[in-house]
Every structure is written in structure tokens, then in C-alpha cells.
Design an enzyme around this catalytic site. Structure first.
Site, PDB file in Angstrom:
ATOM      1  N   HIS A 179     -47.651  48.002  98.344  1.00  0.00           N
ATOM      2  CA  HIS A 179     -47.660  47.401  96.996  1.00  0.00           C
ATOM      3  C   HIS A 179     -48.982  46.666  96.795  1.00  0.00           C
ATOM      4  CE1 HIS A 179     -46.527  45.886  93.248  1.00  0.00           C
ATOM      5  NE2 HIS A 179     -45.293  45.494  93.486  1.00  0.00           N
ATOM      6  N   HIS A 182     -49.840  44.514  90.387  1.00  0.00           N
ATOM      7  CA  HIS A 182     -49.068  43.507  89.639  1.00  0.00           C
ATOM      8  C   HIS A 182     -49.353  42.058  90.025  1.00  0.00           C
ATOM      9  CE1 HIS A 182     -45.861  46.920  89.166  1.00  0.00           C
ATOM     10  NE2 HIS A 182     -47.031  47.211  88.610  1.00  0.00           N
ATOM     11  N   TYR A 184     -49.672  40.766  93.162  1.00  0.00           N
ATOM     12  CA  TYR A 184     -49.171  40.310  94.460  1.00  0.00           C
ATOM     13  C   TYR A 184     -50.314  40.289  95.473  1.00  0.00           C
ATOM     14  CZ  TYR A 184     -44.713  40.784  92.121  1.00  0.00           C
ATOM     15  OH  TYR A 184     -43.683  40.637  91.229  1.00  0.00           O
TER      16      TYR A 184
END
Length: 375
Positions: A179, A182, A184
Site C-alpha cells: 500500500h 492515499h 499512508y
């Protein structure tokens, strides 16, 4: 009542349900279940309800499932004890059962490996004593909260991602997704607003990719050459929807090159609306540009099959079913290779089977209450 969607069955079947094959990943079709945080895993352990939730999507024709974000072995990895872990005996046993169920149903599945970074408030459970961490200790608004990560701490987090990748392979997953989107942790290294470092991990766009590239290399070392590594990226950040890592195609090329060289096999390109052009002068979306610039397969995502973008769901907004003809045309042109479906699949586990079979009038709208339930 669901809204009837007009669209030729043959186009849907041919475009979305044509097999996909790359060097390291073979899928029965182009439908991907997008990662969606569910927080239904008490103490970080996914149970039988989580296993059944994923299996239902595989039983209904999803080609590849990307799990919700799962937390690597770091005390500040999450601020929610119900988000699943990807370390420790009990969580990994739970994930092994998830994998077994998906495989029994004929599907494939990868875990999304996650660290939330500075989006976690200090003092959050399950480890309130652990300070939240980021490249420069800054929140997404650019305000200082904590001290920057030391190089030694960065290296330990890189190693934790590598261990998680090894565990994914050990318990039978078909690859991993990192990931990097976004806002993070990985994305906090990418973004100039949250990464003010002047060492090897910051300073310019290419240097800001080093943390992610090191993680990809650590994962590759842990899993070998034949195990697929997917990287999710986005321009936008949570609450900062106009943010841009790359403002031009040339900047995007500079950003992507070190990640490709590190060993990314597939890019999962997160946008809020898949139909929006990424740069002026071309109708290519982010997935289209990334494929054009790298030659790597890409996954598109963003409000597929719905008339409202996903952020509205967190404000209690529902979305109606809408046609997917434009998506299919882009897929047929090979602008991108795979299509990630989020809220449509969250609310309706049979979404893929219904589209495949032409049962468009049976598609279910998304209601915000679906966020609370494992349909």
C-alpha cells in the site's frame, strides 16, 4: 430496487472475463476485488466470517482478490486493533484459512501489506505507548507532530515488510500488494508535503522513492523472482484530493523508473473516478499513463459501476448502479489490464457473476450501511 444497467453481454464478457497472463500472474479474468478496510478482525485476527466474506467473492467469479490492508510487524502500524495483522501466529493462521477458502473456490488472492504512518493519532490502540512515525514526523497537513524516523528505524520497517512478504508466500498467497497510496506511510515518503528529509530518503522526487524501492527489494529478496509484487499508488491523499506526486508525464516517468527497477510487477493506480484524465491533452487515466510509461500491467480503480465516488460513503452517502460501457471500451483498447471493483463488490458479492451473465438488472446499489457488514 436496483437500477437497470444497459450494456451488451458480449462486450462485458469479452472485456472483463478474458483471461489475464503476465510473467508471474495468471488470472481467469480481469476483475479484481479492491482492498477495502473492514476492521472486523478483533485483536488483529481474521476469523471465519472474514474467510467466508472473501470466499464469496471468489465463488462469484472475481479473478483476483486484494485483501483489506493488513498491518506489518511494527507497533505503530495501525491505530485500530480490529484491523487485521500480518504477523504473529494467530493472525497468520487466520489468513491461511482465508487463502484456503479462496483457492477452494477457484480464486486467487494477495494480501495488501500496510503501515498507516502519521495518519495514526499518537496514543492509539493497540499500542498507545508507541509514537506514530513518518519520514519527517509531519501530519498530512504538513504540521509537525513527532520526530522524523531515523535511518535505523526506516531500515527496521523495510525489514518488517520483507518478513511479511515471506509469510505471504509461506501460507499460500498468490502474490503481495504494497500500500503506497492515499497518504499512508510509503506515500508519506513519496509526497513533498510530508517528506522534508535531505538525506537519501528525500530531497527530490526520485530520492523520495527510495523507501518504497527498498521495501520492494526487501520483499523480492524474501519471495524470489517468480512471486508477483503489486504496488498501489495514488496522486491524491486522504483529505487532500488535489495533491500530485507528479504534475507532468515526465515527472511521472521519473517517479516510476526506480520502482520498476526495484522489482514492481504490477501497478495498482488508485483514482477516485476512473474516467478522469490524469494530465491535460490526453484522455488516459493514471493507470493508462503508468502502463504507457513503464510497459508494466496496471490495475485501474475508482467508482466502477457506481454514480458516486467512494469518499461519500464515509459521510453516509449511498451510490446507485451505473453503466460500465466506457470502462469496457478502455479495457478493450488495453489502456489498462485489470479493473479493481470496490464498493460495488462490497455491497454485492455476486457483482462479477451478474455482470458476466448479463444480469444487470440484479446489480445492487451501494448503501453506506454496507461498511458495517461483511456481506
Amino acid at each position: 430496487m436496483s437500477k437497470k444497467v444497459d450494456g451488451p453481454l458480449t462486450q462485458a464478457a469479452e472485456a472483463l472475463f478474458k483471461p489475464f497472463a503476465s510473467e508471474k500472474l495468471q488470472l481467469s479474468n480481469r476483475v479484481v476485488m479492491a482492498p477495502m478496510t473492514r476492521a472486523h478482525s478483533p485483536n488483529g485476527v481474521p476469523g471465519a466470517d472474514v474467510a467466508a466474506y472473501y470466499r464469496r467473492r471468489a465463488e462469484n467469479g472475481v479473478g483476483l482478490i486484494v485483501t483489506e490492508g493488513t498491518i506489518i510487524d511494527h507497533p505503530a502500524g495501525t491505530g485500530n486493533p480490529s484491523v487485521p495483522s500480518f504477523h504473529g501466529e494467530a493472525p497468520l493462521e487466520g489468513w491461511a484459512r482465508v487463502v484456503a477458502g479462496v483457492h477452494e473456490a477457484g480464486g486467487k488472492i494477495v494480501p495488501q501489506l500496510w503501515h498507516v504512518g502519521m495518519t495514526r493519532p499518537n496514543g492509539s490502540l493497540p499500542n498507545p505507548e508507541a509514537p506514530s512515525v513518518g519520514p519527517s514526523g509531519l501530519g498530512l497537513d504538513g504540521q509537525k507532530i513527532n520526530e522524523p524516523l531515523s535511518v535505523e528505524e526506516i531500515e527496521s520497517i523495510v525489514e518488517a515488510f520483507g518478513r511479511a512478504a515471506a509469510e505471504a508466500k509461506r501460507i499460500g498467497f498468490d502474490g503481495i500488494e504494497l500500500h503506497g497510496a492515499h497518504g499512508y506511510l510509503i506515500d508519506q515518503f513519496f509526497w513533498e508535503q510530508t517528506n522534508l528529509r535531505d538525506d537519501l530518503y528525500g530531497g527530490d522526487l526520485v530520492s523520495r522513492t527510495k523507501f518504497a524501492a527498498d521495501i520492494v527489494k526487501a520483499c523480492r529478496s524474501a519471495v524470489g523472482e517468480d512471486f508477483p509484487i503489486i504496488l498501489r499508488i495514488s496522486q491524491w491523499k486522504s483529505g487532500f484530493y488535489e495533491a500530485k506526486l507528479a504534475k507532468t508525464p515526465e515527472e511521472l516517468r521519473q517517479f516510476l523508473t526506480p520502482l520498476v527497477e526495484a522489482g514492481v510487477d504490477i501497478f495498482h493506480c488508485s483514482t477516485r473516478r476512473f474516467w478522469e484524465p490524469e494530465f491535460a491533452g490526453s484522455d488516459l487515466n493514471l493507470a493508462g499513463w503508468v502502463k504507457k510509461l513503464t510497459g508494466k500491467p496496471t490495475i485501474t480503480v475508482g467508482s466502477v459501476g457506481l454514480d458516486g465516488e467512494f469518499n461519500g460513503a464515509f459521510r453516509g452517502q449511498s451510490s446507485n448502479v451505473t453503466e460500465i460501457g466506457g470502462l469496457l471500451e478502455r479495457l478493450e483498447r488495453e489502456e489498462f489490464d485489470l479493473v479493481a471493483v470496490g464498493r460495488s463488490l462490497l455491497a454485492d458479492p455476486s457483482w462479477a457473476a451478474k455482470v458476466r451473465d448479463g444480469r444487470f438488472d440484479e446489480l445492487q446499489p451501494f448503501k453506506a450501511e454496507a461498511l458495517q457488514t461483511l456481506f
